[in-house]
Design an enzyme around this catalytic site. Structure first.
Site, PDB file in Angstrom:
ATOM      1  N   ASN A   1      -1.516  -5.997  -9.030  1.00 20.19           N
ATOM      2  CA  ASN A   1      -0.913  -6.548  -7.823  1.00 20.19           C
ATOM      3  C   ASN A   1      -1.976  -7.405  -7.147  1.00 20.19           C
ATOM      4  OD1 ASN A   1       0.224  -7.097  -5.365  1.00 20.19           O
ATOM      5  ND2 ASN A   1       0.284  -4.971  -4.648  1.00 20.19           N
ATOM      6  N   TRP A   2      -1.831  -8.705  -7.290  1.00 20.04           N
ATOM      7  CA  TRP A   2      -2.870  -9.610  -6.784  1.00 20.04           C
ATOM      8  C   TRP A   2      -2.767  -9.790  -5.270  1.00 20.04           C
ATOM      9  CZ3 TRP A   2      -3.003 -14.198 -10.872  1.00 20.04           C
ATOM     10  CH2 TRP A   2      -3.282 -13.657 -12.140  1.00 20.04           C
ATOM     11  N   LYS A   3      -1.702  -9.295  -4.677  1.00 23.73           N
ATOM     12  CA  LYS A   3      -1.489  -9.420  -3.221  1.00 23.73           C
ATOM     13  C   LYS A   3      -1.637 -10.887  -2.795  1.00 23.73           C
ATOM     14  CE  LYS A   3      -2.805  -4.611  -2.764  1.00 23.73           C
ATOM     15  NZ  LYS A   3      -3.374  -3.534  -1.971  1.00 23.73           N
TER      16      LYS A   3
ATOM     17  N   HIS B   1       6.153  -1.959  -1.193  1.00 26.51           N
ATOM     18  CA  HIS B   1       4.720  -1.663  -1.113  1.00 26.51           C
ATOM     19  C   HIS B   1       4.388  -1.226   0.324  1.00 26.51           C
ATOM     20  CE1 HIS B   1       0.397  -2.182  -1.081  1.00 26.51           C
ATOM     21  NE2 HIS B   1       0.450  -2.132  -2.406  1.00 26.51           N
TER      22      HIS B   1
ATOM     23  N   GLU C   1       2.140  -1.997   2.240  1.00 24.90           N
ATOM     24  CA  GLU C   1       1.790  -3.115   3.140  1.00 24.90           C
ATOM     25  C   GLU C   1       3.045  -3.797   3.667  1.00 24.90           C
ATOM     26  OE1 GLU C   1      -0.879  -4.937   0.348  1.00 24.90           O
ATOM     27  OE2 GLU C   1      -2.248  -3.246   0.606  1.00 24.90           O
TER      28      GLU C   1
ATOM     29  N   GLU D   1       1.600   5.488  -4.396  1.00 28.77           N
ATOM     30  CA  GLU D   1       0.393   4.910  -3.816  1.00 28.77           C
ATOM     31  C   GLU D   1       0.121   5.553  -2.461  1.00 28.77           C
ATOM     32  OE1 GLU D   1      -0.407   0.729  -5.622  1.00 28.77           O
ATOM     33  OE2 GLU D   1       0.725   0.504  -3.779  1.00 28.77           O
TER      34      GLU D   1
ATOM     35  N   GLY E   1      -7.163   0.289  -1.098  1.00 30.94           N
ATOM     36  CA  GLY E   1      -8.206  -0.607  -0.613  1.00 30.94           C
ATOM     37  C   GLY E   1      -9.322   0.094   0.126  1.00 30.94           C
TER      38      GLY E   1
ATOM     39  N   SER F   1      -7.088   2.388  -5.142  1.00 33.47           N
ATOM     40  CA  SER F   1      -8.501   2.404  -5.544  1.00 33.47           C
ATOM     41  C   SER F   1      -8.723   2.823  -6.995  1.00 33.47           C
ATOM     42  CB  SER F   1      -9.325   3.281  -4.590  1.00 33.47           C
ATOM     43  OG  SER F   1      -9.293   2.729  -3.280  1.00 33.47           O
TER      44      SER F   1
ATOM     45  N   GLY G   1      -4.828  -2.953  -7.372  1.00 28.68           N
ATOM     46  CA  GLY G   1      -5.029  -4.009  -6.382  1.00 28.68           C
ATOM     47  C   GLY G   1      -6.348  -4.732  -6.624  1.00 28.68           C
ATOM     48  N   GLY G   2      -7.350  -4.393  -5.825  1.00 29.81           N
ATOM     49  CA  GLY G   2      -8.636  -5.089  -5.865  1.00 29.81           C
ATOM     50  C   GLY G   2      -9.211  -5.282  -7.264  1.00 29.81           C
TER      51      GLY G   2
HETATM   52  P1  13P Z   1      -6.304  -1.134  -4.417  1.00 30.91           P
HETATM   53  O1  13P Z   1      -6.392  -0.954  -5.913  1.00 30.91           O
HETATM   54  O2  13P Z   1      -7.066  -2.352  -3.956  1.00 30.91           O
HETATM   55  O3  13P Z   1      -6.664   0.104  -3.684  1.00 30.91           O
HETATM   56  O4  13P Z   1      -4.781  -1.457  -4.079  1.00 30.91           O
HETATM   57  C1  13P Z   1      -3.796  -0.651  -4.617  1.00 30.91           C
HETATM   58  C2  13P Z   1      -2.489  -1.279  -4.369  1.00 30.91           C
HETATM   59  O5  13P Z   1      -2.045  -1.389  -3.240  1.00 30.91           O
HETATM   60  C3  13P Z   1      -1.744  -1.795  -5.526  1.00 30.91           C
HETATM   61  O6  13P Z   1      -0.453  -2.127  -5.182  1.00 30.91           O
END
Ligand code: 13P
Length: 251
Positions: free
Chosen positions: A9-11, A95, A97, A167, A173, A213, A234-235
């Site tokens: 997920n590149w956000k 998600h 977010e 999640e 994050g 994470s 994510g990251g």
């Molecule tokens: P991180 O891997 O950066 O913690 O993010 C997880 C995430 O929200 C994937 O959708």
């Protein structure tokens, strides 16, 4: 046997040019990799470029959100048909977010999931508790409500076409991963909820990813748990080597 699925997920990261560089690096390593389903979810603006670059490979394309209507006066929104046109097969929905910053509720996520499935897109439906909810002992109640609400009315076939991502909000994050035992416990709970909604066969067949994470250093242990079927990253998905290492940890 559930096939593991790892999605990046590149956000709200990656210009089109950056996306092309990243996906070219992923392709160099994973183009013919079949043991794990690998999905990349760039921002809308990079979907077309990434779609073209992964044609003929085993990499799959996902979006990060969509609207539930087929078209119309919804300024700024994107519908399922537009995603299908770019050969998207997955769409991340609900998600944390989006729930936190854009007011998405289980009812909205449910409408989107129904619309995605009606257009042959596989939803990746996200659920997860906040730290406050965990500390208040509400994990079971929160996850049960989110799973039941977000997936309400899906047929067994639609459920099998969907993926769930657990999640925990406190792990996103933050560098704080859920321990593999904590994650496994919630994954098992989600299967229990699915057994109630459908039956044990469906519950055992649905894939449930862990997200929050995930890094190369902790991926193997998480993915080895019996009810964890891969990850939503994510990251670490923004760095080709990290993402490739995580994908390979799922074998
Ligand atoms: P991180 O891997 O950066 O913690 O993010 C997880 C995430 O929200 C994937 O959708």
């Amino acid at each position: 046997m559930r096939k593991k699925i790892v999605a990046g997920n590149w956000k709200m990261n990656m210009t089109t040019a950056e996306a092309a560089t990243l996906v070219t690096a992923l392709k160099a390593d994973l183009a013919n990799f079949r043991e794990v389903e690998v999905v990349v979810c760039p921002p809308f603006t990079a979907l077309a470029t990434v779609s073209e670059l992964i044609q003929g490979t085993h990499l799959d394309l996902g979006a990060q959100n969509m609207h539930w209507e087929k078209n119309g006066a919804y300024t700024g929104e994107i519908c399922a048909g537009m995603l299908r046109e770019l050969y998207c097969h997955y769409v991340i929905l609900g998600h944390s977010e989006r729930r936190q910053y854009f007011g998405e509720t289980d009812a909205i996520v449910n409408r989107k999931a129904q619309a995605a499935l009606a257009s042959s897109l596989h939803p990746i439906v996200c659920v997860g508790e906040t730290l406050q909810e965990r500390e208040a002992g509400q994990v079971e109640a929160v996850i049960t409500t989110q799973v039941q609400g977000s997936l309400a009315g899906l047929s067994a076939k639609e459920m099998l076409d969907s993926v769930i991502a657990y999640e925990p909000v406190w792990a996103i994050g933050t560098g704080k991963t859920a321990s593999s035992e904590q994650a496994q416990e919630v994954h098992a709970l989600i299967r229990q909820v699915l057994t109630g909604l459908y039956d044990a066969t469906v519950a055992q067949a649905v894939r449930i990813q862990y997200g929050g994470s995930v890094k190369p250093a902790n991926a193997r242990e998480l993915f080895a748990m019996p009810d964890i079927d891969g990850g939503l990253i994510g990251g670490a998905a923004l760095d080709a080597k990290s993402f490739i290492d995580i994908v390979r940890a799922a074998v």
